[in-house]
Design a protein around this motif. Structure first.
Motif, mmCIF file in Angstrom:
data_model
loop_
_atom_site.group_PDB
_atom_site.id
_atom_site.type_symbol
_atom_site.label_atom_id
_atom_site.label_comp_id
_atom_site.label_asym_id
_atom_site.label_seq_id
_atom_site.Cartn_x
_atom_site.Cartn_y
_atom_site.Cartn_z
ATOM 1 N N ASP A 82 45.690 -5.239 -30.019
ATOM 2 C CA ASP A 82 45.802 -3.569 -29.992
ATOM 3 C C ASP A 82 44.351 -3.113 -29.503
ATOM 4 O O ASP A 82 44.474 -2.047 -28.806
ATOM 5 C CB ASP A 82 46.213 -2.903 -31.385
ATOM 6 N N LEU A 83 43.309 -3.466 -30.022
ATOM 7 C CA LEU A 83 41.933 -3.266 -29.810
ATOM 8 C C LEU A 83 41.632 -3.246 -28.301
ATOM 9 O O LEU A 83 41.183 -2.150 -27.635
ATOM 10 C CB LEU A 83 41.107 -3.828 -30.642
ATOM 11 N N HIS A 84 41.963 -4.195 -27.793
ATOM 12 C CA HIS A 84 41.790 -4.539 -26.366
ATOM 13 C C HIS A 84 42.481 -3.713 -25.464
ATOM 14 O O HIS A 84 42.143 -2.993 -24.638
ATOM 15 C CB HIS A 84 42.211 -6.140 -25.946
ATOM 16 N N GLU A 85 43.685 -3.354 -26.209
ATOM 17 C CA GLU A 85 44.696 -2.227 -25.263
ATOM 18 C C GLU A 85 44.276 -0.988 -25.444
ATOM 19 O O GLU A 85 44.073 -0.250 -24.244
ATOM 20 C CB GLU A 85 45.967 -2.285 -25.603
ATOM 21 N N LEU A 86 43.629 -0.647 -26.634
ATOM 22 C CA LEU A 86 42.912 0.910 -26.702
ATOM 23 C C LEU A 86 41.697 0.966 -25.928
ATOM 24 O O LEU A 86 41.752 1.830 -25.145
ATOM 25 C CB LEU A 86 42.813 0.822 -28.095
ATOM 26 N N LEU A 87 40.902 0.008 -25.893
ATOM 27 C CA LEU A 87 39.773 -0.002 -24.928
ATOM 28 C C LEU A 87 40.165 0.150 -23.554
ATOM 29 O O LEU A 87 39.419 0.562 -22.680
ATOM 30 C CB LEU A 87 38.764 -1.185 -25.327
ATOM 31 N N ARG A 88 41.122 -0.795 -23.126
ATOM 32 C CA ARG A 88 41.467 -0.613 -21.650
ATOM 33 C C ARG A 88 41.926 0.674 -21.457
ATOM 34 O O ARG A 88 41.460 1.146 -20.203
ATOM 35 C CB ARG A 88 42.521 -1.649 -21.440
ATOM 36 N N GLN A 89 42.637 1.183 -22.113
ATOM 37 C CA GLN A 89 43.227 2.617 -21.635
ATOM 38 C C GLN A 89 42.004 3.656 -21.419
ATOM 39 O O GLN A 89 41.995 4.562 -20.948
ATOM 40 C CB GLN A 89 44.234 3.082 -22.886
ATOM 41 N N GLY A 90 40.924 3.669 -22.433
ATOM 42 C CA GLY A 90 40.069 4.727 -22.640
ATOM 43 C C GLY A 90 38.736 3.989 -21.701
ATOM 44 O O GLY A 90 37.583 4.861 -21.905
ATOM 45 N N ARG A 91 38.836 2.867 -20.975
ATOM 46 C CA ARG A 91 37.472 2.460 -20.123
ATOM 47 C C ARG A 91 36.854 3.429 -19.394
ATOM 48 O O ARG A 91 35.714 3.109 -19.061
ATOM 49 C CB ARG A 91 38.062 1.248 -19.767
ATOM 50 N N ASP A 92 37.719 4.300 -18.743
ATOM 51 C CA ASP A 92 36.986 5.202 -17.822
ATOM 52 C C ASP A 92 35.968 6.108 -18.592
ATOM 53 O O ASP A 92 35.034 6.795 -17.889
ATOM 54 C CB ASP A 92 38.019 6.090 -17.094
#
Length: 155
Positions: A82-92
């Motif tokens: 879940d953390l990886h997915e959250l960070l991928r979504q906000g990576r910009d």
């Protein structure tokens, strides 16, 4: 998700250190230090992230744990996903991120703190800090480099 400001990333005075290296070092160092504090104060910690924004602000990012199983255990693997997915979504919005988790280190005969920092420009830096219970709190061994593959800035 909850985010709390922690501190501003300080300019580097290390000769020859690139901005990317400094940002990875600061992000990873903040994550590993935060994990050590949580261990000493609480006896453990759930996986969490550290983000470095374009303006140099470091923030802690956490996800809510799922329901415990019948033995009372939380699925830390799902929290990491879940953390990886959250960070991928906000990576910009980030220059660098670090993901920190509690791991078992059978080769050391102990547990450890694993941290992996990733920069949007492509570099990755990872480390582990073995630890063991002591009479008062925990003792931490020297930090060791580790390998890690990019997981946030991937498509």
């Amino acid at each position: 998700m909850s985010e709390k400001p922690t501190q501003k990333a300080a300019p580097s005075d290390a000769a020859g250190e690139s901005v990317q290296d400094r940002e990875l070092r600061e992000t990873l160092g903040t994550g590993l230090g935060t994990a050590q504090e949580h261990l000493q104060q609480n006896g453990g910690f759930f996986p969490f992230g550290i983000t470095l924004s374009d303006d140099g602000e470091l923030r802690i990012v956490m996800v809510t744990p799922g329901e415990p199983d019948e033995d009372g255990h939380i699925d830390a693997g799902q929290m990491l996903a879940d953390l990886h997915e959250l960070l991928r979504q906000g990576r910009d919005e980030f220059r660098a991120v670090a993901i920190v988790s509690d791991v078992s280190l059978p080769e050391h005969g102990s547990d450890g703190i694993h941290g992996a920092a990733e920069h949007r420009d492509g570099e990755v830096r990872a480390a582990i800090i073995p630890y063991s219970p002591a009479a008062e709190g925990f003792t931490f061994a020297a930090m060791e480099p580790d390998t890690h593959e990019p997981s946030v800035w991937v498509d």
